[in-house]
Design a protein around this motif. Sequence first.
Motif, mmCIF file in Angstrom:
data_model
loop_
_atom_site.group_PDB
_atom_site.id
_atom_site.type_symbol
_atom_site.label_atom_id
_atom_site.label_comp_id
_atom_site.label_asym_id
_atom_site.label_seq_id
_atom_site.Cartn_x
_atom_site.Cartn_y
_atom_site.Cartn_z
ATOM 1 N N UNK A 259 0.843 -0.888 0.250
ATOM 2 C CA UNK A 259 0.391 -0.166 0.148
ATOM 3 C C UNK A 259 1.104 1.502 0.286
ATOM 4 N N UNK A 260 0.674 2.408 -0.840
ATOM 5 C CA UNK A 260 1.271 3.759 -0.373
ATOM 6 C C UNK A 260 -0.431 4.549 0.022
ATOM 7 N N UNK B 60 2.186 8.589 -5.907
ATOM 8 C CA UNK B 60 1.482 7.666 -6.590
ATOM 9 C C UNK B 60 1.360 7.678 -7.955
ATOM 10 N N UNK B 61 1.632 8.171 -8.650
ATOM 11 C CA UNK B 61 1.953 7.591 -9.562
ATOM 12 C C UNK B 61 2.855 6.551 -9.741
ATOM 13 N N UNK B 62 4.324 6.674 -8.843
ATOM 14 C CA UNK B 62 5.122 5.583 -9.029
ATOM 15 C C UNK B 62 4.630 4.492 -7.939
ATOM 16 N N UNK B 63 3.615 4.824 -7.484
ATOM 17 C CA UNK B 63 3.414 3.434 -7.146
ATOM 18 C C UNK B 63 2.254 3.156 -8.069
ATOM 19 N N UNK B 64 1.264 3.390 -8.473
ATOM 20 C CA UNK B 64 0.690 3.135 -9.845
ATOM 21 C C UNK B 64 1.318 2.736 -10.857
ATOM 22 N N UNK B 65 2.122 2.638 -11.288
ATOM 23 C CA UNK B 65 3.574 2.166 -12.146
ATOM 24 C C UNK B 65 3.628 0.754 -12.036
ATOM 25 N N UNK B 66 4.052 0.825 -10.670
ATOM 26 C CA UNK B 66 4.831 -0.153 -9.901
ATOM 27 C C UNK B 66 3.555 -1.457 -9.138
ATOM 28 N N UNK B 67 1.887 -0.950 -9.489
ATOM 29 C CA UNK B 67 0.663 -1.931 -9.301
ATOM 30 C C UNK B 67 0.766 -1.785 -7.717
ATOM 31 N N UNK B 68 1.015 -0.663 -7.252
ATOM 32 C CA UNK B 68 1.419 -1.044 -6.124
ATOM 33 C C UNK B 68 -0.216 0.014 -5.771
ATOM 34 N N UNK B 69 -0.830 -0.795 -4.736
ATOM 35 C CA UNK B 69 -3.127 -0.082 -4.208
ATOM 36 C C UNK B 69 -2.329 0.990 -3.434
ATOM 37 N N UNK B 70 -2.745 2.116 -3.987
ATOM 38 C CA UNK B 70 -2.808 3.645 -3.538
ATOM 39 C C UNK B 70 -3.923 4.481 -3.208
ATOM 40 N N UNK B 71 -4.166 5.308 -1.328
ATOM 41 C CA UNK B 71 -5.345 5.237 -0.682
ATOM 42 C C UNK B 71 -5.129 6.941 -0.563
ATOM 43 N N UNK B 72 -5.539 8.038 -0.518
ATOM 44 C CA UNK B 72 -5.467 9.100 -0.125
ATOM 45 C C UNK B 72 -5.957 9.535 1.132
ATOM 46 N N UNK B 73 -5.453 9.899 1.674
ATOM 47 C CA UNK B 73 -6.193 10.697 3.494
ATOM 48 C C UNK B 73 -5.666 11.750 3.585
#
Length: 91
Positions: free
Chosen positions: A35-36, A46-59
């Motif tokens: 998770x990121x 968030x872009x790096x996480x998305x490119x690495x297929x890591x789930x993301x959340x905005x809090x």
Amino acid sequence: MPLRIAVLLSGGGTTLQNLLHTAAAGALPDVEFALVVSSRSTARGLEYASAANIPTALVRRKDFPDGLQHSDHLFSIVRAQAVQLVVMAGY
């Protein structure tokens, strides 16, 4: 079983990028980026996480009436992903 990691960030994502490169080089065996979480929707991490297929959340703190509710929500997301280690990367 790999160690499940969450990375909490709010900016450029340099720490996440370094961790991903280090893991790809084999220097972090048995690690899974689960998770990121970012406090800013525009965080490049968030872009790096998305490119690495890591789930993301905005809090975002401003979305909660107080710090306790913010923290409770943040860590409920972390717990839901069965994270074992949280990396504070500028959050």
